[in-house]
Motif scaffolding. Structure first.
Motif, PDB file in Angstrom:
ATOM      1  N   GLU A 190      30.620   5.634   6.888  1.00 57.90           N
ATOM      2  CA  GLU A 190      29.755   5.353   5.738  1.00 57.90           C
ATOM      3  C   GLU A 190      28.290   5.455   6.148  1.00 57.90           C
ATOM      4  OE1 GLU A 190      29.213   2.042   2.133  1.00 57.90           O
ATOM      5  OE2 GLU A 190      30.785   1.779   3.637  1.00 57.90           O
ATOM      6  N   ILE A 191      27.460   6.003   5.259  1.00 56.63           N
ATOM      7  CA  ILE A 191      26.014   6.083   5.445  1.00 56.63           C
ATOM      8  C   ILE A 191      25.348   5.672   4.137  1.00 56.63           C
ATOM      9  CG2 ILE A 191      24.032   7.576   5.907  1.00 56.63           C
ATOM     10  CD1 ILE A 191      25.834   9.384   7.532  1.00 56.63           C
ATOM     11  N   GLY A 192      24.380   4.778   4.236  1.00 57.80           N
ATOM     12  CA  GLY A 192      23.652   4.361   3.039  1.00 57.80           C
ATOM     13  C   GLY A 192      22.420   3.564   3.410  1.00 57.80           C
ATOM     14  N   ASN A 193      21.581   3.251   2.427  1.00 57.66           N
ATOM     15  CA  ASN A 193      20.430   2.407   2.726  1.00 57.66           C
ATOM     16  C   ASN A 193      20.917   0.977   2.970  1.00 57.66           C
ATOM     17  OD1 ASN A 193      20.213   0.727   0.253  1.00 57.66           O
ATOM     18  ND2 ASN A 193      19.703   2.662  -0.743  1.00 57.66           N
ATOM     19  N   PHE A 194      20.103   0.195   3.664  1.00 54.39           N
ATOM     20  CA  PHE A 194      20.576  -1.114   4.134  1.00 54.39           C
ATOM     21  C   PHE A 194      20.959  -2.031   2.971  1.00 54.39           C
ATOM     22  CE2 PHE A 194      16.203  -2.312   3.280  1.00 54.39           C
ATOM     23  CZ  PHE A 194      16.279  -3.645   2.923  1.00 54.39           C
ATOM     24  N   ILE A 227      24.465  -1.059   1.746  1.00 51.60           N
ATOM     25  CA  ILE A 227      25.470  -1.403   2.760  1.00 51.60           C
ATOM     26  C   ILE A 227      25.745  -2.911   2.733  1.00 51.60           C
ATOM     27  CG2 ILE A 227      25.919  -1.538   5.236  1.00 51.60           C
ATOM     28  CD1 ILE A 227      26.261   1.269   4.228  1.00 51.60           C
ATOM     29  N   TYR A 228      24.703  -3.716   2.604  1.00 48.86           N
ATOM     30  CA  TYR A 228      24.865  -5.175   2.629  1.00 48.86           C
ATOM     31  C   TYR A 228      25.438  -5.731   1.334  1.00 48.86           C
ATOM     32  CZ  TYR A 228      22.872  -6.436   7.119  1.00 48.86           C
ATOM     33  OH  TYR A 228      22.681  -6.621   8.454  1.00 48.86           O
ATOM     34  N   GLU A 229      24.949  -5.226   0.210  1.00 46.84           N
ATOM     35  CA  GLU A 229      25.307  -5.831  -1.067  1.00 46.84           C
ATOM     36  C   GLU A 229      26.546  -5.212  -1.701  1.00 46.84           C
ATOM     37  OE1 GLU A 229      21.883  -5.720  -3.567  1.00 46.84           O
ATOM     38  OE2 GLU A 229      20.686  -7.028  -2.266  1.00 46.84           O
ATOM     39  N   ASN A 230      26.840  -3.954  -1.382  1.00 44.84           N
ATOM     40  CA  ASN A 230      27.980  -3.306  -2.037  1.00 44.84           C
ATOM     41  C   ASN A 230      28.570  -2.229  -1.126  1.00 44.84           C
ATOM     42  OD1 ASN A 230      29.846  -2.591  -4.033  1.00 44.84           O
ATOM     43  ND2 ASN A 230      28.451  -1.115  -4.962  1.00 44.84           N
ATOM     44  N   SER A 231      29.018  -2.638   0.057  1.00 49.17           N
ATOM     45  CA  SER A 231      29.629  -1.674   0.979  1.00 49.17           C
ATOM     46  C   SER A 231      30.931  -1.144   0.386  1.00 49.17           C
ATOM     47  CB  SER A 231      29.887  -2.333   2.336  1.00 49.17           C
ATOM     48  OG  SER A 231      30.616  -3.535   2.185  1.00 49.17           O
ATOM     49  N   LEU A 232      31.261   0.099   0.699  1.00 50.97           N
ATOM     50  CA  LEU A 232      32.412   0.766   0.093  1.00 50.97           C
ATOM     51  C   LEU A 232      33.596   0.891   1.046  1.00 50.97           C
ATOM     52  CD1 LEU A 232      30.624   3.649  -1.877  1.00 50.97           C
ATOM     53  CD2 LEU A 232      31.383   1.431  -2.736  1.00 50.97           C
ATOM     54  N   HIS A 233      33.353   1.318   2.279  1.00 51.80           N
ATOM     55  CA  HIS A 233      34.468   1.540   3.202  1.00 51.80           C
ATOM     56  C   HIS A 233      35.051   0.199   3.655  1.00 51.80           C
ATOM     57  CE1 HIS A 233      36.765   3.043   6.629  1.00 51.80           C
ATOM     58  NE2 HIS A 233      36.637   4.253   6.094  1.00 51.80           N
ATOM     59  N   PRO A 234      36.374   0.085   3.740  1.00 57.37           N
ATOM     60  CA  PRO A 234      36.995  -1.182   4.180  1.00 57.37           C
ATOM     61  C   PRO A 234      36.509  -1.646   5.549  1.00 57.37           C
ATOM     62  CG  PRO A 234      38.654   0.260   3.225  1.00 57.37           C
ATOM     63  CD  PRO A 234      37.391   1.069   3.298  1.00 57.37           C
ATOM     64  N   TYR A 235      36.218  -0.723   6.457  1.00 61.66           N
ATOM     65  CA  TYR A 235      35.723  -1.128   7.778  1.00 61.66           C
ATOM     66  C   TYR A 235      34.321  -1.726   7.664  1.00 61.66           C
ATOM     67  CZ  TYR A 235      34.195  -0.889  12.621  1.00 61.66           C
ATOM     68  OH  TYR A 235      33.691  -1.202  13.871  1.00 61.66           O
ATOM     69  N   THR A 236      33.461  -1.113   6.834  1.00 59.59           N
ATOM     70  CA  THR A 236      32.122  -1.670   6.623  1.00 59.59           C
ATOM     71  C   THR A 236      32.219  -3.055   5.990  1.00 59.59           C
ATOM     72  OG1 THR A 236      31.381   0.598   6.184  1.00 59.59           O
ATOM     73  CG2 THR A 236      29.828  -1.165   5.699  1.00 59.59           C
ATOM     74  N   LYS A 237      33.130  -3.218   5.036  1.00 63.64           N
ATOM     75  CA  LYS A 237      33.343  -4.532   4.414  1.00 63.64           C
ATOM     76  C   LYS A 237      33.735  -5.573   5.459  1.00 63.64           C
ATOM     77  CE  LYS A 237      34.943  -2.667  -0.047  1.00 63.64           C
ATOM     78  NZ  LYS A 237      33.998  -3.310  -0.983  1.00 63.64           N
ATOM     79  N   LYS A 264      31.823  11.989   1.631  1.00 58.44           N
ATOM     80  CA  LYS A 264      31.451  12.498   0.325  1.00 58.44           C
ATOM     81  C   LYS A 264      30.517  11.521  -0.358  1.00 58.44           C
ATOM     82  CE  LYS A 264      35.974  10.959  -1.411  1.00 58.44           C
ATOM     83  NZ  LYS A 264      36.676  10.920  -0.122  1.00 58.44           N
ATOM     84  N   LYS A 265      29.730  12.017  -1.299  1.00 51.63           N
ATOM     85  CA  LYS A 265      28.724  11.191  -1.963  1.00 51.63           C
ATOM     86  C   LYS A 265      29.370  10.313  -3.028  1.00 51.63           C
ATOM     87  CE  LYS A 265      24.027  11.540  -3.805  1.00 51.63           C
ATOM     88  NZ  LYS A 265      22.951  12.462  -4.198  1.00 51.63           N
ATOM     89  N   VAL A 266      29.159   9.023  -2.901  1.00 52.93           N
ATOM     90  CA  VAL A 266      29.659   8.044  -3.866  1.00 52.93           C
ATOM     91  C   VAL A 266      28.554   7.013  -4.091  1.00 52.93           C
ATOM     92  CG1 VAL A 266      31.415   6.309  -4.381  1.00 52.93           C
ATOM     93  CG2 VAL A 266      32.042   8.344  -3.075  1.00 52.93           C
ATOM     94  N   ASN A 267      28.076   6.898  -5.330  1.00 53.47           N
ATOM     95  CA  ASN A 267      27.051   5.899  -5.662  1.00 53.47           C
ATOM     96  C   ASN A 267      25.848   5.945  -4.717  1.00 53.47           C
ATOM     97  OD1 ASN A 267      28.753   5.068  -7.692  1.00 53.47           O
ATOM     98  ND2 ASN A 267      29.587   3.351  -6.531  1.00 53.47           N
ATOM     99  N   GLU A 268      25.271   7.139  -4.571  1.00 51.69           N
ATOM    100  CA  GLU A 268      24.039   7.331  -3.786  1.00 51.69           C
ATOM    101  C   GLU A 268      24.208   7.064  -2.289  1.00 51.69           C
ATOM    102  OE1 GLU A 268      21.436   8.764  -5.148  1.00 51.69           O
ATOM    103  OE2 GLU A 268      22.595   8.779  -7.008  1.00 51.69           O
ATOM    104  N   ARG A 269      25.427   7.174  -1.789  1.00 58.52           N
ATOM    105  CA  ARG A 269      25.639   7.076  -0.348  1.00 58.52           C
ATOM    106  C   ARG A 269      26.805   7.960   0.042  1.00 58.52           C
ATOM    107  NH1 ARG A 269      27.608   0.970  -0.561  1.00 58.52           N
ATOM    108  NH2 ARG A 269      26.657   1.211  -2.585  1.00 58.52           N
TER     109      ARG A 269
END
Length: 324
Positions: free
Chosen positions: A239-243, A246-256, A311-316
């Protein structure tokens, strides 16, 4: 500034009994296995993940301290993997590193002032020895080691851990680089010293117009210094996204799972815990499909067979079959 394209690093595994090499098929540790991302000029890009995910290897590949197995590393449009040794030596003043262990990064028999000045001598910066010494004094003062005269002639063992790390920072900045890899730069320090050095890095980034790759296993730290965050797991970026995303609405289960492990300072706030099952798989023989699927609470059949692409999902960017 930096563009990574399908970067790979596979370390060969050797097994011996005494001095006899066993005749077995060659196997490899897939430390970094086909990652792609960009680092924009002036930003701090955080690379996070647990131990063994490939973060440090990625940083050293970008600096060409180790040679990649495959892929491209573009710095301002030039592929540095194709640089000759002479061109790479001249190029190195543009790209520096702050190591995790300052005691191991400094020569115990060299005074810290000479260690900082050594880069100036290699790249022929400054006309005289006195001029170079003055530049070192100014840099020591800039990293809050003053009076500089008292620190110049000391040896690394005579300094505290925080002071040694400031010396390593000064050594990286003395060449006025454009890009710096900070590899767990504050991980080995006390909490109070960490906050001081974190603030110093933020101030120096603004003053010298630097671009950072900030490598860490501590997601809480990235919140204060990083513009964007890339999450690595077992040699892959998931996952790649702005901080904030990533903190408020992480998508990948590992990031969560990583976010849920960050301590919550307010005892009244209850945070949902997402603990992955089992242990990290062997990087010599990673699982097929998604590499996180043996530990994922949301695993589906497709996860075991097909590797998800970023892939791009919700600006990340996210690599997960949960998001079509």
């Amino acid at each position: 500034m930096i563009e990574i394209r399908n970067l790979k690093k596979h370390f060969p595994v050797k097994r011996t009994i005494g001095e006899v090499l066993l005749r077995i098929p060659q196997r490899y540790v897939k430390a970094v296995d086909g990652i792609s991302f960009n680092i924009f000029k002036g930003e701090t890009f955080g690379l996070v993940g647990e131990s063994g995910s490939g973060k440090t290897t990625t940083g050293r590949l970008i600096l060409r301290l180790i040679e990649p197995t495959d892929g491209q590393i573009l710095f301002e449009g030039e592929d540095i993997t194709k640089f000759s040794k002479e061109k790479l030596r001249k190029f190195r003043k543009n790209i520096q590193i702050i190591f995790q262990d300052p005691l191991a990064a400094l020569n115990p028999y060299m005074k810290v002032g000479e260690a900082i000045k050594h880069g100036l001598e290699i790249h022929n910066i400054g006309n005289t020895r006195l001029e170079r010494k003055k530049m070192v004094y100014e840099m020591l003062e800039r990293v809050n080691l003053s009076p500089a005269e008292q620190f110049y002639n000391r040896y690394p063992h005579e300094l505290s851990g925080g002071q040694r790390q400031r010396i390593v920072i000064a050594r990286a900045l003395i060449l006025n680089p454009k890009f710096i890899v900070a590899d767990e730069a504050i991980a080995m320090l006390d909490v109070s010293v960490r906050s001081q050095l974190l603030k110093l890095l933020i101030d120096l980034k603004k003053e010298f117009n630097l671009t950072f790759l900030f490598i860490t296993h501590d997601l809480a730290t990235t919140k204060y210094i990083c513009n964007r965050i890339g999450v690595m797991y077992l040699g892959k970026i998931v996952e790649i996204g702005n901080f904030k995303d990533i903190y408020e609405n992480s998508l990948h289960p590992y990031t969560k799972a990583l976010i849920s492990a960050v301590p919550e300072p307010d005892p009244k706030k209850k945070k949902e815990k997402l603990i992955p099952r089992g242990e990290v798989p062997n990087p010599i023989n990673p699982p097929p499909g998604c590499r996180f699927h043996p530990r994922c609470p949301f695993v589906m059949d497709i996860c075991k067979k097909e590797e998800p692409k970023l892939k791009k999902v919700n600006e990340r960017l996210v690599a997960c079959h949960l998001y079509k």
